[in-house]
Design an enzyme around this catalytic site. Structure first.
Site, short mmCIF file in Angstrom:
data_model
loop_
_atom_site.label_atom_id
_atom_site.label_comp_id
_atom_site.label_asym_id
_atom_site.label_seq_id
_atom_site.Cartn_x
_atom_site.Cartn_y
_atom_site.Cartn_z
CD GLU A 1 11.95 -5.83 -10.38
OE1 GLU A 1 12.01 -7.07 -10.29
OE2 GLU A 1 11.29 -5.14 -9.61
CB THR B 1 4.08 -7.98 -10.37
OG1 THR B 1 4.70 -8.19 -9.11
CG2 THR B 1 4.22 -6.52 -10.74
N1 HSE Z 1 5.45 -0.41 -8.48
C1 HSE Z 1 5.21 -1.79 -8.79
C2 HSE Z 1 3.72 -2.07 -8.76
C3 HSE Z 1 5.91 -2.64 -7.80
O1 HSE Z 1 3.07 -1.64 -7.83
O2 HSE Z 1 3.21 -2.72 -9.68
C4 HSE Z 1 5.80 -4.10 -8.11
O3 HSE Z 1 7.01 -4.61 -8.49
#
Ligand code: HSE
Length: 309
Positions: free
Chosen positions: A128, A181
């Protein structure tokens, strides 16, 4: 064992109230990946189908996880990786997490299982980081453990597996727009009012209690995100309309899947999920934005081994 083929599921992170700490795995969507031992010690991406992803082994999430694991547990063989993406990166359905979790579980099998699921989650979190710069656990833990998971704490990492009510179903729409993201994390508030924090963590408690007790009313009223969703929803075209259509069609509730743009709805039972599917689909039909839809049970198993030989 010389070769293993696995299915690694898509995942929905956050689940409205649980930003960065809740997630669940999807049954009918994910990646299929094959890992083969080779006599040379080289790590190589042989083939990527279904998406444009890097063949550079330090930039590809799956090979980056393999490299990290072999640093910790050296092997006298190399690995060739083939990846069939079942859905597109940047969807908000944990695409990089599926690759990272799949790689961690598959290599662990080829190494004769030296690592626990929690350790595999940590390796997958490295994937990640390669993908988006943050070592987030919610998607990768859901893919590895299956079902609903709570990232109870990061230091030291603690994952709690939460039961899945039998009739719970997912419907999701993935509008074909890009939301990175990193961009979706850049818009997050740096400070939040205490009253919002109280409401949010009360909903996390409510959702978990509802999942344990199969109380769909508590699940429905806890599936709310008053902190993150208001700051991110403008990145997703027609978010409010889709959410309204889902709720009017009887969904327990709807929200942003991970960092978007996918919008997810949780439903009770197949009949309800079919109605919600149609309502969401109808709400997007005339919008001039391509989209794909997901209709699935919750995946309670996590990464699945399809073949090994
Ligand atoms: N929890 C993370 C976000 C998930 O909302 O940014 C994205 O990979």
């Amino acid at each position: 064992m010389n070769q293993i083929k696995i299915f690694s599921p898509a995942t929905v992170a956050n689940v409205s109230c649980g930003f960065d700490c809740l997630g669940f795995a999807v049954n009918d969507l994910g990646d299929t990946m094959t890992f083969r031992k080779t006599p040379s010690k080289e790590i190589k991406i042989l083939d990527i189908k279904g998406a444009e992803l890097p063949y550079d082994i330090n930039k590809n999430v799956a090979s980056a996880v393999v490299i990290k694991m072999l640093e910790k547990y050296p092997a006298d063989f190399g690995i060739e990786i083939s990846i069939e993406k079942g859905y597109s990166p940047g969807s908000g359905l944990g695409s990089s997490a599926a690759s990272a979790a799949g790689a961690a579980v598959a290599l662990n099998e080829l190494l004769n299982k030296p690592f626990t699921p929690l350790e595999l989650t940590k390796f997958a979190m490295h994937g990640e980081k390669v993908a988006c710069g943050s070592e987030i656990a919610d998607n990768v833990a859901a893919a590895i453990f299956g079902g609903f998971i709570l990232v109870q704490q990061y230091e030291p990492l603690s994952i709690v597996k939460i039961p899945v009510p039998k009739e719970l179903m997912l419907v999701a729409i993935h509008p074909q727009v890009k939301v990175r993201t990193k961009e979706a994390r850049d818009v997050l508030p740096k400070k939040i009012p205490l009253s919002d924090a109280v409401a949010q963590w009360a909903n996390v408690g409510g959702l978990i209690s509802g999942l344990y007790s199969e109380n769909y009313d508590i699940i429905a009223s806890s599936l709310k995100d008053i902190i993150i969703e208001p700051t991110r929803k403008h990145l997703i075209p027609y978010f409010d309309q889709v959410k309204k259509a889902a709720i009017e069609a009887g969904a327990l509730n709807a929200g942003i899947s991970g960092s978007g743009p996918t919008i997810f709805a949780l439903c009770k039972g197949e009949e309800n999920a079919k109605n919600v599917y149609k309502a969401i689909e109808d709400s997007y039909k005339e919008k001039n934005i391509d989209f794909t839809m997901v209709y699935s049970k919750i995946n309670t198993q996590g990464v699945k081994i399809l073949e090994k030989n």
